[in-house]
Scaffold this motif. Sequence first.
Motif, PDB file in Angstrom:
ATOM      1  N   GLY A 103       0.838  -1.189   0.000  1.00 35.11           N
ATOM      2  CA  GLY A 103       0.000   0.000   0.000  1.00 35.11           C
ATOM      3  C   GLY A 103       0.870   1.236   0.000  1.00 35.11           C
ATOM      4  O   GLY A 103       1.895   1.274   0.684  1.00 35.11           O
ATOM      5  N   THR A 104       0.470   2.207  -0.784  1.00 34.58           N
ATOM      6  CA  THR A 104       1.169   3.492  -0.780  1.00 34.58           C
ATOM      7  C   THR A 104       0.104   4.578  -0.802  1.00 34.58           C
ATOM      8  O   THR A 104      -0.813   4.536  -1.635  1.00 34.58           O
ATOM      9  N   THR A 105       0.224   5.495   0.086  1.00 32.87           N
ATOM     10  CA  THR A 105      -0.763   6.571   0.116  1.00 32.87           C
ATOM     11  C   THR A 105      -0.064   7.886   0.387  1.00 32.87           C
ATOM     12  O   THR A 105       1.006   7.912   1.005  1.00 32.87           O
ATOM     13  N   LEU A 106      -0.684   8.933  -0.089  1.00 33.83           N
ATOM     14  CA  LEU A 106      -0.127  10.264   0.165  1.00 33.83           C
ATOM     15  C   LEU A 106      -0.518  10.701   1.567  1.00 33.83           C
ATOM     16  O   LEU A 106      -1.573  10.309   2.085  1.00 33.83           O
ATOM     17  N   VAL A 107       0.336  11.504   2.144  1.00 28.30           N
ATOM     18  CA  VAL A 107       0.063  11.997   3.496  1.00 28.30           C
ATOM     19  C   VAL A 107      -0.946  13.129   3.406  1.00 28.30           C
ATOM     20  O   VAL A 107      -0.759  14.091   2.643  1.00 28.30           O
ATOM     21  N   SER A 108      -2.017  12.994   4.151  1.00 29.19           N
ATOM     22  CA  SER A 108      -3.043  14.050   4.110  1.00 29.19           C
ATOM     23  C   SER A 108      -2.615  15.225   4.975  1.00 29.19           C
ATOM     24  O   SER A 108      -2.077  15.055   6.068  1.00 29.19           O
ATOM     25  N   ILE A 109      -2.845  16.400   4.432  1.00 32.80           N
ATOM     26  CA  ILE A 109      -2.553  17.643   5.156  1.00 32.80           C
ATOM     27  C   ILE A 109      -3.829  18.479   5.130  1.00 32.80           C
ATOM     28  O   ILE A 109      -4.769  18.154   4.391  1.00 32.80           O
ATOM     29  N   PRO A 110      -3.915  19.553   5.905  1.00 28.98           N
ATOM     30  CA  PRO A 110      -5.173  20.313   5.983  1.00 28.98           C
ATOM     31  C   PRO A 110      -5.696  20.805   4.641  1.00 28.98           C
ATOM     32  O   PRO A 110      -6.897  20.943   4.441  1.00 28.98           O
ATOM     33  N   GLY A 157      -5.260  19.214   1.730  1.00 29.44           N
ATOM     34  CA  GLY A 157      -5.421  18.126   0.767  1.00 29.44           C
ATOM     35  C   GLY A 157      -4.388  17.052   1.010  1.00 29.44           C
ATOM     36  O   GLY A 157      -4.343  16.469   2.097  1.00 29.44           O
ATOM     37  N   TYR A 158      -3.527  16.810   0.029  1.00 28.77           N
ATOM     38  CA  TYR A 158      -2.480  15.786   0.157  1.00 28.77           C
ATOM     39  C   TYR A 158      -1.132  16.378  -0.196  1.00 28.77           C
ATOM     40  O   TYR A 158      -1.013  17.226  -1.081  1.00 28.77           O
ATOM     41  N   ASP A 159      -0.131  15.917   0.530  1.00 33.07           N
ATOM     42  CA  ASP A 159       1.244  16.304   0.242  1.00 33.07           C
ATOM     43  C   ASP A 159       1.789  15.298  -0.769  1.00 33.07           C
ATOM     44  O   ASP A 159       2.063  14.148  -0.420  1.00 33.07           O
ATOM     45  N   ILE A 160       1.945  15.732  -2.021  1.00 34.66           N
ATOM     46  CA  ILE A 160       2.308  14.787  -3.082  1.00 34.66           C
ATOM     47  C   ILE A 160       3.753  14.309  -2.953  1.00 34.66           C
ATOM     48  O   ILE A 160       4.176  13.384  -3.627  1.00 34.66           O
ATOM     49  N   ASP A 161       4.521  14.948  -2.084  1.00 31.93           N
ATOM     50  CA  ASP A 161       5.910  14.527  -1.906  1.00 31.93           C
ATOM     51  C   ASP A 161       6.103  13.587  -0.725  1.00 31.93           C
ATOM     52  O   ASP A 161       7.207  13.117  -0.492  1.00 31.93           O
ATOM     53  N   SER A 162       5.032  13.379   0.048  1.00 31.32           N
ATOM     54  CA  SER A 162       5.163  12.527   1.231  1.00 31.32           C
ATOM     55  C   SER A 162       4.230  11.335   1.111  1.00 31.32           C
ATOM     56  O   SER A 162       3.048  11.504   0.793  1.00 31.32           O
ATOM     57  N   THR A 163       4.761  10.167   1.379  1.00 26.33           N
ATOM     58  CA  THR A 163       3.949   8.957   1.290  1.00 26.33           C
ATOM     59  C   THR A 163       4.018   8.167   2.592  1.00 26.33           C
ATOM     60  O   THR A 163       4.913   8.361   3.413  1.00 26.33           O
ATOM     61  N   ILE A 164       3.055   7.297   2.703  1.00 22.28           N
ATOM     62  CA  ILE A 164       3.108   6.270   3.750  1.00 22.28           C
ATOM     63  C   ILE A 164       3.179   4.940   3.017  1.00 22.28           C
ATOM     64  O   ILE A 164       2.256   4.581   2.278  1.00 22.28           O
ATOM     65  N   ALA A 165       4.294   4.248   3.198  1.00 23.20           N
ATOM     66  CA  ALA A 165       4.500   2.965   2.516  1.00 23.20           C
ATOM     67  C   ALA A 165       4.159   1.841   3.476  1.00 23.20           C
ATOM     68  O   ALA A 165       4.614   1.845   4.628  1.00 23.20           O
ATOM     69  N   SER A 166       3.341   0.905   3.017  1.00 28.90           N
ATOM     70  CA  SER A 166       2.951  -0.176   3.925  1.00 28.90           C
ATOM     71  C   SER A 166       2.886  -1.505   3.190  1.00 28.90           C
ATOM     72  O   SER A 166       2.826  -1.568   1.955  1.00 28.90           O
ATOM     73  N   ILE A 218       5.786   2.453   7.053  1.00 27.25           N
ATOM     74  CA  ILE A 218       6.906   3.389   7.134  1.00 27.25           C
ATOM     75  C   ILE A 218       6.385   4.761   6.688  1.00 27.25           C
ATOM     76  O   ILE A 218       5.898   4.914   5.566  1.00 27.25           O
ATOM     77  N   ASP A 219       6.506   5.732   7.564  1.00 26.00           N
ATOM     78  CA  ASP A 219       5.941   7.061   7.301  1.00 26.00           C
ATOM     79  C   ASP A 219       6.976   7.994   6.678  1.00 26.00           C
ATOM     80  O   ASP A 219       8.065   8.179   7.216  1.00 26.00           O
ATOM     81  N   GLN A 220       6.584   8.559   5.572  1.00 19.20           N
ATOM     82  CA  GLN A 220       7.331   9.606   4.894  1.00 19.20           C
ATOM     83  C   GLN A 220       8.808   9.249   4.649  1.00 19.20           C
ATOM     84  O   GLN A 220       9.715   9.947   5.106  1.00 19.20           O
ATOM     85  N   PRO A 221       9.024   8.145   3.922  1.00 16.86           N
ATOM     86  CA  PRO A 221      10.411   7.866   3.539  1.00 16.86           C
ATOM     87  C   PRO A 221      10.892   8.933   2.546  1.00 16.86           C
ATOM     88  O   PRO A 221      10.122   9.373   1.680  1.00 16.86           O
ATOM     89  N   SER A 222      12.130   9.323   2.693  1.00 19.42           N
ATOM     90  CA  SER A 222      12.602  10.426   1.842  1.00 19.42           C
ATOM     91  C   SER A 222      13.966  10.129   1.232  1.00 19.42           C
ATOM     92  O   SER A 222      14.704  11.039   0.892  1.00 19.42           O
ATOM     93  N   GLY A 249       5.241   1.364  -1.296  1.00 25.19           N
ATOM     94  CA  GLY A 249       5.125   0.229  -0.385  1.00 25.19           C
ATOM     95  C   GLY A 249       5.989  -0.937  -0.810  1.00 25.19           C
ATOM     96  O   GLY A 249       6.636  -1.594   0.024  1.00 25.19           O
ATOM     97  N   GLY A 250       6.001  -1.215  -2.130  1.00 25.11           N
ATOM     98  CA  GLY A 250       6.789  -2.330  -2.640  1.00 25.11           C
ATOM     99  C   GLY A 250       8.282  -2.089  -2.533  1.00 25.11           C
ATOM    100  O   GLY A 250       9.075  -3.030  -2.482  1.00 25.11           O
ATOM    101  N   GLN A 251       8.679  -0.817  -2.499  1.00 20.51           N
ATOM    102  CA  GLN A 251      10.106  -0.495  -2.441  1.00 20.51           C
ATOM    103  C   GLN A 251      10.624  -0.393  -1.003  1.00 20.51           C
ATOM    104  O   GLN A 251      11.782  -0.693  -0.743  1.00 20.51           O
TER     105      GLN A 251
END
Lengths: 174, 578
Positions: free
Chosen positions: B501-508, B510-519, B537-541, B547-549
């Motif tokens: 699973g990979t999802t964008l981090v929600s911010i007030p 909308g979504y931060d397109i540079d931050s993901t949550i990989a699961s 794993i939250d916001q790998p940078s 998620g797969g990576q």
Amino acid sequence: MAAVPGTERTGPLRPRITAGANGASTGTGRPTVAGRPLPSGWGVVRRRISNTMIVALAMLALASAGIFQVLQTSRVAEVGYQLRALENERESLDAEIRILEARIAQSSNLEHLREQAEGRLGMVLPQDELSITVGTPAPAVVPLPRRYVETPAEEAPPEPTWWEEFIGSLPGFN
Amino acid sequence: MTSKRTDQLTWRHWTLAGLVLLSILAVMVRLYQVQILNHEGYLEQAAATRQGAATLPAPRGAILDKTGYPLATSVDTWDVYIDRFLWRDREKALRSASGLADFLGMSPGDLFDAGTEYDTGDSLVVRQLDYERGLVLDDLDLWGVRLLPSSKRIYPEGDLAGSLVGYVGRDGVGLWGIESDFDSTLEGHDGWTTMERDALGRPIAFSRQNYKEPISGGEVQLTIDRFIQAIVEDALKTALEKYNARSGSIIVMDPHTGEVLAMASSPSVDLDHVDLNDPNLDQLVKNHAVTDLYEPGSVLKTLTTATAIDLGLVGPESTYDDTGAVEYGGYTIRNWDLSAHGLTTVREYLQASLNTGSVWLADMVGPDDFYKYLAKFGLGEQTHVGLSGEGEGTYRTPASPDWYPVDLATNSYGQGLAVTPLQMLTAVNTFANGGVLMRPYIVSKVVTPTDVRTYEPVEVRRVVTEETARTVYDLMHDVVEGQPWGHGAQVPGYEVAGKTGTTLVSIPTGYDIDSTIASFAGFIPYNDPKISVLVKIDQPSGGLNLGGQVAAPVFSDLAAKIMDYLRVPPSDPLVSQP
């Protein structure tokens, strides 16, 4: 059985002294015991000793009872202190048990185990790569090294019976 | 002459007699004052002098792991006090201060000052002195130095499972974690005794006593296995460093019973060095795997797929036309990689994790059944794992005034709704457990002096049929093992089932397109799953953020170690053919 003079004032505490062995007087007017006359003035001395003795005995009894009470109380107190000391010792031992259990736990934590395994025993983590490529086909039966194979002891041939020896000794049969 | 003097009392006689009478009167007045007027007060003072009270400390119970190893336990210590009343004797106090200072390595001047600052009360010198050192100090018999029993909480494994196990404050009350949630079970109830003392302060044997027996605290045994917990925490720490991630959580469970075998979150607290004044302490002590909400992303596609299959709408080989985008509720929804696959089966859609496929299935299911199934999977309600602060998760339904049709589409691939990591893994476990949702639990046994409670696995409800569960489980197997180019979650020697699973981090805004949550949520071994794992794993940078990576390789690493530890034999030969 007439009262002897000098013995009448003794009252009910007076010891029983008879007039003679058979209840008769010796004729001297002195009291007798088993037929022998008592010394003169004996009644007075006996009275004084008896009273003193009675009082002394009573006091001795009272003192004994008091000492016994004191001894018993002190013994009970001593046992009480021993009991309390044993309770304290038990609490102390319980505490030491808890401390020892904690030390056992601390000496078997994962960090300590790793240190002992790597430092003292020289152990290393297994390699990640486990694949083994073998170039020749494996034999159907893998021979074990000789040292792992138990060799059965050779059995001695059975002794020939008398008739076998006899037949063997005959010409043409050996 | 003589008789005359005898019969007549002179003024001297009267004076002497008067003085004697006055003295007697004074004594009587004083006796009246002491024995009648101030009777109660003096009685209390006498009792206070003669009677002593002592606290009988009850040790706090231990927290044990699955193997019976104490993750938290208590040992006896002493608190050392100076009796200031006795230190009014300055000469003795000086000698005592010197002896105490030598023993404790402190300044004798400071001790003397502290002990003579006032003439009453006690002055605390040292808290939690080691028990054996305290016995030695007691043998020194220093004037006016008293030792009172106390205890110290120790954590033999250090900071292992720190946010889960919790911590105890100075007052002996649990502050967070199991220490707090089971405080009433763990805490001991101190006893006390009062007794009469002799002139030397020793208890008088068989004197009148009041006594209350101390009651030891109960023990709490967890389902956490410290070896698995250590593997998980090590893997999480390594992953956060490797992928330069902000935070993360990993949960390991037995999918058949709901037992939580390991639960790690980072950042976490170091129990050996707790700073109660740290402003970030509340974040460090949170058990993020239970309290924090996140959007699960594509892992939720397994639930959407199961719903459609369970309703008989599709099978693994049912197809749809993937054009790479789909219009829904006035919005265009595209695949995560902007790809288009044409005619695609359900199996292929899940393998490629296509958003268009989820929207297709959710549209067939319809909002009523879709949200009904989400609720059956346990989303939107606490799992009742027994830990405080557990999040419920949230999602909108058609009954909500702010629900829009596009919510159905985005929810179908795990966006626009929030779950806890524990909720998500519990829901996914259903597929390895024949379609039955199990309640997760982390406490297996509670032993008190009067009772033993054992916690058994609890079936919450049947969510999907056994056949549906098996089908989805097989599809998850194909996600990992059916990829021609391999998958990051694969474990050499074992077959794995799972979903990334990979999802964008929600911010007030909308979504931060540079931050993901990989699961990644997965099971191993596939043929008879012993464990289920959720890696988040939250916001790998570090350049990799899918998620797969990121999450799948973490699963692969820790799953292999856990299989070794559990002695689960490999299902595939490790020796390659020549």
